[in-house]
Design a protein around this motif. Structure first.
Motif, PDB file in Angstrom:
ATOM      1  N   ALA A   1      26.477 -15.232  11.112  1.00 20.87           N
ATOM      2  CA  ALA A   1      27.205 -16.176  10.254  1.00 20.87           C
ATOM      3  C   ALA A   1      26.492 -16.370   8.922  1.00 20.87           C
ATOM      4  N   VAL A   2      25.187 -16.342   8.931  1.00 23.70           N
ATOM      5  CA  VAL A   2      24.421 -16.479   7.681  1.00 23.70           C
ATOM      6  C   VAL A   2      24.741 -15.320   6.751  1.00 23.70           C
ATOM      7  N   GLU A   3      24.823 -14.108   7.291  1.00 19.45           N
ATOM      8  CA  GLU A   3      25.160 -12.949   6.460  1.00 19.45           C
ATOM      9  C   GLU A   3      26.563 -13.066   5.890  1.00 19.45           C
ATOM     10  N   TRP A   4      27.499 -13.545   6.714  1.00 14.17           N
ATOM     11  CA  TRP A   4      28.869 -13.717   6.206  1.00 14.17           C
ATOM     12  C   TRP A   4      28.879 -14.667   5.020  1.00 14.17           C
ATOM     13  N   GLU A   5      28.097 -15.744   5.122  1.00 15.69           N
ATOM     14  CA  GLU A   5      28.051 -16.737   4.047  1.00 15.69           C
ATOM     15  C   GLU A   5      27.358 -16.199   2.804  1.00 15.69           C
ATOM     16  N   LEU A   6      26.236 -15.496   2.979  1.00 16.75           N
ATOM     17  CA  LEU A   6      25.450 -15.031   1.837  1.00 16.75           C
ATOM     18  C   LEU A   6      26.018 -13.766   1.186  1.00 16.75           C
ATOM     19  N   VAL A   7      26.551 -12.857   1.995  1.00 17.01           N
ATOM     20  CA  VAL A   7      27.001 -11.560   1.491  1.00 17.01           C
ATOM     21  C   VAL A   7      28.515 -11.491   1.334  1.00 17.01           C
TER      22      VAL A   7
ATOM     23  N   THR B   1      24.475 -10.828  17.271  1.00 20.68           N
ATOM     24  CA  THR B   1      23.258 -11.644  17.374  1.00 20.68           C
ATOM     25  C   THR B   1      23.297 -12.682  16.261  1.00 20.68           C
ATOM     26  N   THR B   2      22.604 -13.771  16.486  1.00 23.73           N
ATOM     27  CA  THR B   2      22.523 -14.830  15.485  1.00 23.73           C
ATOM     28  C   THR B   2      21.488 -14.467  14.426  1.00 23.73           C
ATOM     29  N   ALA B   3      21.360 -15.305  13.420  1.00 28.97           N
ATOM     30  CA  ALA B   3      20.371 -15.093  12.366  1.00 28.97           C
ATOM     31  C   ALA B   3      18.947 -15.114  12.929  1.00 28.97           C
TER      32      ALA B   3
END
Length: 105
Positions: free
Chosen positions: A28-34, A52-54
């Motif tokens: 989810a962090v990658e979806w938000e940042l990238v 997998t999670t961040a």
């Protein structure tokens, strides 16, 4: 063995096969940042399901979440940043009865 295709082949399949799905298995962090892939040109949305999670914890609900929108023979294209997580997710799905999974390399 997991089927692999390059991004253009995957896009062509998504455009030509109404039942084909793209699953982004990054965190989810990658979806938000990238950001996430935009499939509006082919009338589809990318499905977001963490492998997998961040913090690198495996998503214990992954299979259940995939089964929420796909059957065992649905064409599923998995993608992540480099291809390792999506390859592992494809292998896992294959081991759990999914017969039409592709890793985007």
């Amino acid at each position: 063995m997991v089927n692999e295709k390059d991004p253009q082949e995957c896009y062509d399949q998504l455009a030509s096969d109404p039942s084909a799905l793209l699953v982004d298995c990054r965190s989810a962090v990658e979806w938000e940042l990238v950001g996430t892939p935009n499939l509006s040109a082919v009338g589809k949305k990318t499905l977001l399901v963490e492998w997998t999670t961040a913090t690198n914890q495996k998503n214990p609900h992954f299979l259940e979440q995939i089964k929420g929108f796909a059957t065992s023979d649905t064409p599923i294209i998995m993608m992540c940043r480099i291809g390792g997580r999506s390859a592992a997710a494809c292998q896992f799905l294959s081991e759990n009865g999914f017969t039409n999974v592709t890793n985007m390399r």
